[in-house]
Write a protein that holds these residues in place. Structure first.
Motif, short mmCIF file in Angstrom:
data_model
loop_
_atom_site.label_atom_id
_atom_site.label_comp_id
_atom_site.label_asym_id
_atom_site.label_seq_id
_atom_site.Cartn_x
_atom_site.Cartn_y
_atom_site.Cartn_z
N ARG A 76 0.56 10.66 -4.72
CA ARG A 76 2.25 10.96 -4.60
C ARG A 76 2.31 12.38 -3.72
O ARG A 76 1.45 13.17 -3.74
N TRP A 104 -3.19 5.80 -6.65
CA TRP A 104 -1.98 6.20 -5.78
C TRP A 104 -1.83 7.66 -5.79
O TRP A 104 -1.97 8.47 -6.78
N PHE A 142 4.25 7.33 -2.35
CA PHE A 142 3.35 6.68 -3.07
C PHE A 142 2.34 5.92 -2.25
O PHE A 142 3.00 4.97 -1.80
N GLN A 143 1.19 6.49 -1.85
CA GLN A 143 0.30 5.85 -1.10
C GLN A 143 -0.98 5.48 -1.81
O GLN A 143 -1.49 6.28 -2.20
N ARG A 144 -1.50 4.05 -1.57
CA ARG A 144 -2.68 3.58 -2.25
C ARG A 144 -3.76 4.33 -1.44
O ARG A 144 -3.97 4.00 -0.32
N ASP A 152 0.79 -1.24 -0.08
CA ASP A 152 0.19 -0.19 -0.09
C ASP A 152 0.74 1.50 0.13
O ASP A 152 0.26 2.34 -0.22
#
Length: 252
Positions: free
Chosen positions: A195, A193, A186-188, A163
């Motif tokens: 950034r 996603w 980068f986070q789901r 994630d």
């Protein structure tokens, strides 16, 4: 973006290899060697509260201090999962530290002292820590060595799980004596996603410089240790621990 503003929610997942239990065991062994039994502990620059929670579970009365509201939010949520003896968290900068009552032990883990990129702030922090300790109290902290930070120049690191994906890029500025970490995170979020970017900075303090600041603040019996070892730092050491004791009786 300021340090840890975006990283806070993913910090624990990206640092799941940090040996918090070993760090606490090391600290307790150093205290036991000196016959010290602190009851109250300040976790300075506590971040997401991982060490604060461990200290509370070990039976200490714990205060956690950090400058990041985002990190403290995570810490507070984590502490509420405890059935009792929860740490109490306060938002403060290290160089502005002020406690209502002194504590027996101050711990500052994971090279947080290096984040004081102005040596005057480091000096002020050590004075504030000294004032925050009971007579005979102990200050225990670790730092990244100048050798480690200088070798970070040009290095690229990657941390990830399913994630979150984080790329670190190191750059050491000789004139400033500061290592800069540029981070792309980068986070789901569902199928998307997001950034974000942060910059972290660490000052390359010489060990004798830090020892001098501790002595100026009033600390005595200052001992340096290799990384989680009961012996003096060796050549090429990457991380060094400091243990400093406040005098039993003040002349003030």
């Amino acid at each position: 973006m300021s340090a840890y503003e975006s990283l806070a929610v993913s910090y624990d997942r990206l640092t799941n290899d940090v040996p918090y239990e070993k760090i606490l065991a090391f600290a307790q062994s150093l205290l036991a060697e000196r016959g010290l039994r602190p009851r109250s502990v300040l976790d300075l620059a506590c971040g997401t509260g991982a060490m604060s929670v461990l200290l509370a579970q070990a039976g200490y009365d714990v205060i956690g201090v950090d400058m990041s509201e985002e990190m403290l939010t995570v810490a507070t949520e984590k502490a509420w999962e405890l059935s009792g003896n929860r740490p109490f968290f306060v938002r403060q900068r290290m160089e502005h530290l002020r406690l209502p009552e002194p504590v027996d032990l101050v711990m500052c883990c994971l090279d947080s002292i290096n984040y004081l990129t102005n040596p005057k702030d480091c000096q002020e922090t050590f004075c504030r820590v000294y004032d925050a300790l009971t007579p005979g109290g102990v200050f225990l902290f670790d730092v990244n060595t100048p050798e480690k930070l200088r070798n970070m120049d040009g290095q690229v690191f990657l941390d990830e799980d399913q994630d979150v994906y984080c790329v670190w890029r190191g750059m050491f500025e000789q004139e400033e004596n500061i290592c800069y970490y540029g981070m792309d995170i980068f986070q789901r979020h569902g199928k998307l996603w997001e950034r974000s970017q942060e910059e972290h900075q660490e000052y390359a303090y010489a060990m004798e410089e830090l020892k001098g600041y501790l002595e100026q603040a009033g600390f005595q019996d200052i001992t340096l240790y290799g990384d989680l070892r009961h012996e003096a730092p060796g050549e090429g050491e990457q991380r060094v621990y400091f243990l400093a004791v406040k005098e039993e009786t003040s002349n003030v």
